[in-house]
Design a protein around this motif. Structure first.
Motif, mmCIF file in Angstrom:
data_model
loop_
_atom_site.group_PDB
_atom_site.id
_atom_site.type_symbol
_atom_site.label_atom_id
_atom_site.label_comp_id
_atom_site.label_asym_id
_atom_site.label_seq_id
_atom_site.Cartn_x
_atom_site.Cartn_y
_atom_site.Cartn_z
ATOM 1 N N LEU A 84 0.840 -1.195 0.000
ATOM 2 C CA LEU A 84 0.000 0.000 0.000
ATOM 3 C C LEU A 84 0.879 1.249 0.000
ATOM 4 C CD1 LEU A 84 -2.691 -1.134 2.583
ATOM 5 C CD2 LEU A 84 -3.001 -0.903 0.114
ATOM 6 N N LYS A 85 1.839 1.268 0.889
ATOM 7 C CA LYS A 85 2.725 2.421 0.979
ATOM 8 C C LYS A 85 3.559 2.550 -0.295
ATOM 9 C CE LYS A 85 5.746 4.807 4.203
ATOM 10 N NZ LYS A 85 6.533 4.756 5.435
ATOM 11 N N ALA A 86 4.022 1.423 -0.810
ATOM 12 C CA ALA A 86 4.846 1.446 -2.017
ATOM 13 C C ALA A 86 4.093 2.018 -3.207
ATOM 14 C CB ALA A 86 5.334 0.034 -2.331
ATOM 15 N N ASN A 87 2.770 1.873 -3.176
ATOM 16 C CA ASN A 87 1.943 2.386 -4.270
ATOM 17 C C ASN A 87 1.224 3.687 -3.891
ATOM 18 O OD1 ASN A 87 1.701 0.272 -6.669
ATOM 19 N ND2 ASN A 87 1.982 -0.852 -4.741
ATOM 20 N N ASP A 88 1.670 4.292 -2.793
ATOM 21 C CA ASP A 88 1.154 5.585 -2.349
ATOM 22 C C ASP A 88 -0.360 5.567 -2.156
ATOM 23 O OD1 ASP A 88 1.464 8.183 -1.522
ATOM 24 O OD2 ASP A 88 1.098 9.019 -3.518
ATOM 25 N N ILE A 89 -0.847 4.497 -1.541
ATOM 26 C CA ILE A 89 -2.271 4.399 -1.218
ATOM 27 C C ILE A 89 -2.423 4.652 0.275
ATOM 28 C CG2 ILE A 89 -4.297 2.891 -1.161
ATOM 29 C CD1 ILE A 89 -3.060 1.376 -3.548
ATOM 30 N N GLN A 90 -3.135 5.713 0.592
ATOM 31 C CA GLN A 90 -3.254 6.152 1.990
ATOM 32 C C GLN A 90 -4.441 5.479 2.667
ATOM 33 O OE1 GLN A 90 -0.760 8.172 3.094
ATOM 34 N NE2 GLN A 90 0.019 7.998 1.006
ATOM 35 N N VAL A 91 -4.348 4.195 2.813
ATOM 36 C CA VAL A 91 -5.385 3.427 3.503
ATOM 37 C C VAL A 91 -4.707 2.542 4.544
ATOM 38 C CG1 VAL A 91 -7.103 1.585 3.271
ATOM 39 C CG2 VAL A 91 -7.030 3.417 1.589
ATOM 40 N N GLU A 92 -5.245 2.588 5.750
ATOM 41 C CA GLU A 92 -4.742 1.704 6.806
ATOM 42 C C GLU A 92 -5.397 0.330 6.637
ATOM 43 O OE1 GLU A 92 -4.591 1.928 11.690
ATOM 44 O OE2 GLU A 92 -6.381 2.646 10.648
#
Ligand SMILES: [Fe+2]
Length: 287
Positions: A84-92
């Motif tokens: 998620l972080k690697a793809n810049d998706i701001q979801v927990e």
């Protein structure tokens, strides 16, 4: 339990901090996302819809998705979170499960309980087969809740027994069991009968959580915001926000949910519903 006042929502429009407690987002575990690419699309879609937190809830004990080795689920989750972080998706992304009810559940939970609850807490999503609720459910639920578990029945509007005998669901809620409605149930996704039941249960104060139960980017991919806006028109912003923000937040933090209305006994209710589905245009229902 009694009503507890909650803070009024800051917005009557699109929610910006929704929490989806029921989502089959982990790749290649059950009938949800088949691969990482789909999981990422689901996460991106949720982010754009206003979802800040997702609980990954793969099927457990539901044939053929038995998932006996729960460490497989934990590993899938821990492997996917960095994506998620690697793809810049701001979801927990938190971990949970959707537990298929089995008769020996108490024995199973003695061993594996921390892995089943939402965010490894005491709130646990349980599902029944679509056309069956086994006898003895009240006794088993009583034993589980007595041990401190907070059971959340997934999408009861999709279960033909609960639809036919809403008094059974009412009794379970009065015992302290919670329920979660699927966002797609308020549209035509599962058919007219499910849709009508969802509105009826909403009117009877049966619901405590609204979640997507999404299985893929296109397969049963439903926007929480659509369902939120629909129920917001019916029950108001405060109650609608409770179902998708405040109660889910409490559940993942393992606290008492702040919003709980006394359910209406369906056996004492007139057959005409104050929520009348025909009052909604087809466009509104599909929106
Ligand atoms: Fe599910």
């Amino acid at each position: 339990m009694t009503n507890i006042q909650i803070e009024a929502s800051s917005s009557s429009g699109l929610k910006k901090a929704m929490i989806d407690i029921h989502c089959h987002i982990l790749p290649n575990l059950d009938d949800g996302a088949p691969d990482v690419e789909t999981s990422l699309k689901m996460a991106r879609f949720a982010e754009q819809d206003g979802v800040k937190t997702i609980c990954a809830t793969p099927h457990v004990f539901r044939p053929p998705f038995i998932q006996k080795n729960l460490f497989d689920i934990v590993k899938k989750w821990s492997d996917f979170v960095p994506q998620l972080k690697a793809n810049d998706i701001q979801v927990e992304l938190l971990l949970g499960s959707e537990v298929h009810f089995v008769h020996d559940l108490i024995d199973v939970l003695k061993i594996n309980y921390p892995y089943f609850g939402l965010n490894r807490g005491s709130y646990m999503i349980v599902e029944f087969p679509s056309n069956h609720v086994f006898s003895g459910v009240k006794q088993l639920f009583f034993e589980l809740t007595s041990r401190g578990l907070n059971l959340i029945i997934a999408h009861p509007e999709r279960n033909s027994v609960f639809v036919r005998e809403p008094a059974l669901l009412y009794d379970l809620i009065k015992m302290g069991v919670f329920t979660q409605v699927n966002s797609g149930s308020f549209s035509s996704l599962y058919g007219a009968r499910t849709q009508e039941a969802a509105f009826r249960f909403l009117e009877w104060n049966f619901y405590h959580f609204l979640a997507s139960d999404s299985h893929g980017r296109h397969k049963r991919s439903t926007r929480l915001s659509r369902a939120f806006r629909k129920i917001q028109e019916l029950i108001g912003d405060e109650e609608a926000s409770a179902l998708v923000e405040h109660n889910p937040r409490a559940a993942i933090e393992d606290k008492e949910i702040p919003f709980f209305k006394d359910p209406i006994n369906p056996t004492k209710k007139k057959k005409t519903f104050f929520i009348k589905i025909p009052n909604f245009s087809k466009e509104q229902l599909e929106r």
